[in-house]
Design an enzyme around this catalytic site. Structure first.
Site, mmCIF file in Angstrom:
data_model
loop_
_atom_site.group_PDB
_atom_site.id
_atom_site.type_symbol
_atom_site.label_atom_id
_atom_site.label_comp_id
_atom_site.label_asym_id
_atom_site.label_seq_id
_atom_site.Cartn_x
_atom_site.Cartn_y
_atom_site.Cartn_z
ATOM 1 N N CYS A 126 -68.267 97.160 -36.154
ATOM 2 C CA CYS A 126 -69.679 96.791 -36.001
ATOM 3 C C CYS A 126 -69.821 95.645 -34.994
ATOM 4 O O CYS A 126 -70.664 95.686 -34.090
ATOM 5 C CB CYS A 126 -70.253 96.403 -37.365
ATOM 6 S SG CYS A 126 -72.014 96.085 -37.351
ATOM 7 N N CYS A 127 -68.951 94.616 -35.123
ATOM 8 C CA CYS A 127 -69.000 93.494 -34.181
ATOM 9 C C CYS A 127 -68.661 93.954 -32.765
ATOM 10 O O CYS A 127 -69.219 93.438 -31.792
ATOM 11 C CB CYS A 127 -68.042 92.390 -34.614
ATOM 12 S SG CYS A 127 -68.621 91.398 -36.009
ATOM 13 N N CYS B 171 -75.559 87.314 -37.466
ATOM 14 C CA CYS B 171 -76.518 88.326 -37.900
ATOM 15 C C CYS B 171 -77.016 88.011 -39.316
ATOM 16 O O CYS B 171 -76.343 87.321 -40.082
ATOM 17 C CB CYS B 171 -75.844 89.691 -37.924
ATOM 18 S SG CYS B 171 -75.289 90.246 -36.305
ATOM 19 N N CYS C 279 -74.669 88.959 -42.651
ATOM 20 C CA CYS C 279 -73.294 88.512 -42.386
ATOM 21 C C CYS C 279 -73.178 87.000 -42.256
ATOM 22 O O CYS C 279 -72.069 86.467 -42.231
ATOM 23 C CB CYS C 279 -72.754 89.178 -41.131
ATOM 24 S SG CYS C 279 -72.624 90.961 -41.307
ATOM 25 N N CYS D 110 -65.498 87.392 -34.571
ATOM 26 C CA CYS D 110 -66.121 88.696 -34.309
ATOM 27 C C CYS D 110 -65.438 89.411 -33.152
ATOM 28 O O CYS D 110 -65.713 90.575 -32.900
ATOM 29 C CB CYS D 110 -67.599 88.521 -34.006
ATOM 30 S SG CYS D 110 -67.886 87.526 -32.538
HETATM 31 FE FE1 SF4 Z 1 -72.276 93.792 -37.473
HETATM 32 FE FE2 SF4 Z 1 -72.269 91.738 -39.164
HETATM 33 FE FE3 SF4 Z 1 -70.790 91.660 -36.920
HETATM 34 FE FE4 SF4 Z 1 -73.477 91.479 -36.864
HETATM 35 S S1 SF4 Z 1 -72.008 89.994 -37.738
HETATM 36 S S2 SF4 Z 1 -72.233 92.683 -35.517
HETATM 37 S S3 SF4 Z 1 -74.069 92.958 -38.478
HETATM 38 S S4 SF4 Z 1 -70.519 93.021 -38.703
#
Ligand code: SF4
Length: 245
Positions: free
Chosen positions: A120-121, A205, A208, A235
């Site tokens: 996701c990151c 985010c 998170c 991340c």
């Molecule tokens: Fe995805 Fe969470 Fe990373 Fe944002 S912080 S990109 S929602 S995993």
């Protein structure tokens, strides 16, 4: 100046001994629009922007808009644009990659495993950040040594490799403490993310990033469900390979 003119001797003997204002001035004087501040509007980023504005030089600020940021983060971006007369460049996730990820694993895949959080990151942060870095030779960032164990040995200036190309990465406030950062913000009326008044120590985010409880280490509020099993909470944006000569 070209990035190929900079070697490790110059970094050690000259750049590393400059203070924050000197190195920010040097960056924009020598690299102009090929230098930029990359900020997610943490407290340190706010201070870097303010110090840079005092050099009187034109400067660029970019951010990664993951499309999942807190309302307060969007608000501070607007305040920064208004105070300093700049346009923050927003880099968003690639739509096709985002749609593909969400259709395979859903919106909340980051709860499932470390691998899915990193995926996701990668889609929401790292790839857009890499696109932003395509436009620079000098990347100014707000990392500090006191933020986590993995950031303890970060240098003020280092050459890193992004997509096979040398990029000079500068962390002008690497050795500032959080108290020094907060004092600068108060003394200079710097716009900052108001979530920091609600117990947040590190803001990314929604979901998170969460506020800290009493006595918790910085970044414990990030991906809180991994606390204990993984203290190396990054991340991926800030773990490029070392470069230089
Ligand atoms: Fe995805 Fe969470 Fe990373 Fe944002 S912080 S990109 S929602 S995993």
């Amino acid at each position: 100046m070209q990035i190929s003119d900079i070697n490790n001797d110059f970094i050690e003997s000259s750049l590393s001994s400059m203070d924050a204002e000197e190195i920010l001035k040097w960056s924009f004087e020598n690299f102009g629009t090929r230098a930029a501040i990359g900020s997610s509007f943490q407290l340190t980023g706010s201070v870097i922007i303010d110090i840079t504005s005092k050099t009187g030089l034109d400067f660029r600020v970019f951010t990664v808009d993951t499309l999942r940021l807190h309302d307060e983060t969007y608000k501070v971006m607007e305040e920064v644009e208004s105070k300093y007369g700049i346009k923050v460049e927003r880099f968003a996730p690639d739509k096709e990659k985002l749609d593909s990820m969400v259709s395979r694993f859903g919106e909340y895949l980051f709860f499932d495993s470390k691998a899915k959080q990193e995926y996701c990151c990668e889609v929401r942060k790292v790839e857009p950040n890499d696109r932003a870095l395509d436009t620079v030779d000098v990347w100014i960032s707000g990392l500090r040594n006191d933020q986590s164990k993995s950031r303890k040995n970060i240098s003020k200036v280092e050459m890193v490799v992004i997509k096979g190309r040398d990029v000079l990465k500068i962390n002008p406030l690497v050795n500032w403490s959080v108290d020094e950062i907060k004092k600068y913000i108060a003394d200079n009326n710097v716009p900052y993310n108001k979530l920091f008044d609600e117990g947040y120590d590190s803001i990314g985010c929604t979901i998170c990033s969460t506020p800290l409880n009493e006595g918790e280490a910085p970044r414990s509020g990030r991906w809180r469900w991994f606390n204990g099993s993984d203290d190396n909470k990054e991340c991926g944006i800030h773990i490029p390979k070392k470069g230089g000569k």
